[in-house]
Design an enzyme around this catalytic site. Sequence first.
Site, PDB file in Angstrom:
ATOM      1  N   GLY A  11     -69.169  47.589   0.667  1.00 53.97           N
ATOM      2  CA  GLY A  11     -70.607  47.743   0.486  1.00 53.97           C
ATOM      3  C   GLY A  11     -70.977  49.208   0.314  1.00 53.97           C
ATOM      4  O   GLY A  11     -70.999  49.950   1.292  1.00 53.97           O
ATOM      5  N   ARG A  89     -85.641  41.320  10.103  1.00 51.30           N
ATOM      6  CA  ARG A  89     -84.193  41.258   9.877  1.00 51.30           C
ATOM      7  C   ARG A  89     -83.714  39.814   9.843  1.00 51.30           C
ATOM      8  O   ARG A  89     -82.805  39.469   9.090  1.00 51.30           O
ATOM      9  CB  ARG A  89     -83.472  42.048  10.976  1.00 51.30           C
ATOM     10  CG  ARG A  89     -83.777  43.539  10.973  1.00 51.30           C
ATOM     11  CD  ARG A  89     -83.058  44.252  12.095  1.00 51.30           C
ATOM     12  NE  ARG A  89     -83.414  45.666  12.174  1.00 51.30           N
ATOM     13  CZ  ARG A  89     -84.403  46.138  12.911  1.00 51.30           C
ATOM     14  NH1 ARG A  89     -85.148  45.317  13.623  1.00 51.30           N
ATOM     15  NH2 ARG A  89     -84.658  47.434  12.935  1.00 51.30           N
ATOM     16  N   HIS A 176     -80.961  43.172  17.816  1.00 52.94           N
ATOM     17  CA  HIS A 176     -81.360  44.318  16.999  1.00 52.94           C
ATOM     18  C   HIS A 176     -82.513  43.830  16.132  1.00 52.94           C
ATOM     19  O   HIS A 176     -82.340  43.424  14.986  1.00 52.94           O
ATOM     20  CB  HIS A 176     -80.188  44.783  16.127  1.00 52.94           C
ATOM     21  CG  HIS A 176     -80.577  45.819  15.102  1.00 52.94           C
ATOM     22  ND1 HIS A 176     -81.234  46.986  15.422  1.00 52.94           N
ATOM     23  CD2 HIS A 176     -80.403  45.846  13.758  1.00 52.94           C
ATOM     24  CE1 HIS A 176     -81.437  47.689  14.323  1.00 52.94           C
ATOM     25  NE2 HIS A 176     -80.944  47.021  13.296  1.00 52.94           N
ATOM     26  N   THR A 229     -83.662  52.191   5.723  1.00 51.85           N
ATOM     27  CA  THR A 229     -83.098  53.063   6.743  1.00 51.85           C
ATOM     28  C   THR A 229     -81.589  53.138   6.514  1.00 51.85           C
ATOM     29  O   THR A 229     -80.955  52.126   6.243  1.00 51.85           O
ATOM     30  CB  THR A 229     -83.355  52.523   8.169  1.00 51.85           C
ATOM     31  OG1 THR A 229     -82.569  51.348   8.382  1.00 51.85           O
ATOM     32  CG2 THR A 229     -84.819  52.173   8.367  1.00 51.85           C
TER      33      THR A 229
END
EC number: 1.1.1.27
Length: 316
Positions: A11, A89, A176, A229
């Site tokens: 990635g 997310r 998270h 981010t």
Amino acid sequence: MIKPRKVVLVGDGAVGSSYAYAMMNRGLGEEFPIIDIVKNKVKGDVMDLEDAQVFTEPKHVYFGTYKDCKDADIVVITAGTPQKKGETRLALVSRNMHIVASIVKPVVQSGFKGIFVVSANPVDIITAAVQKLSGWPKNKVIGTGTSLDTTRLQVALGKKLHLNPQSINAYIMGEHGDSEFADLAEASAGNRPLLSMIKEAGISKDELTKLVAKVRNKAYYIINAKGATYYGVAEALTRICQAVLKNENTILPTDAPLNGEYGLKDVYIGSPTVINASGIAKVIQVPLNDQEETLMKKSAATLRKVAKKGMDSLKK
């Protein structure tokens, strides 16, 4: 000859390329293949990164294939679709679950025997999926978990208390994401309870609540401002890989594969863990008060629900 330490990156988006640059600057790993479906991007990054080695340390960076995973120490997965403005997310789960499934299979087929390190979101769920899809021992699959959230908390508290963030021992725990929480009851700085220092500084409970909320939502502010981010999470990834490659036994807030800790099992969730060459050597169970224990279990329940949805999507 000594075998060079080999780290494969899968990635090469904003997070991946930032991570590659951070690894280059720290001189971690002597061999560094990069895999991505956008071949020209990788080729450009390889040429750009190799120019930096004169100022850092020699590193063999090159365009890789899954065959290169065979003798790797670590495979880092950053591939996936990023959050869009206003998107949580957890909303990424079905899209990124299919991407990670397409990665894990050829990595395993290559003969890879090392450690997976994952940052693709939703990272807690994708980390669990990597473990299930690979069949790897749970300690050999590490997610960045609440590493980034914890640094954000340290930075915010450091500003308030006029302290170096590195001097603050405080963790964000749980998902998270939106159900994470700050474990302030056990937090400290200079071996003193952080809550007492906060009180002495004249910071009210309301101010503290707002500070934690800003930490929780900081990603949204960054995404709205610049689209994504990547620097912070790239450094978190690099720090985890350093602890593995150097067999450090360092405590880091990663995705922990719980087996009875906090009264929870069969879930990866943000908690302090000991990281060394074996991966996750130990989960550190932090003492939680009743409210925090409730938040931890609520966060785990959220992750399990969405994880099931994500794994079910692979069957379609």
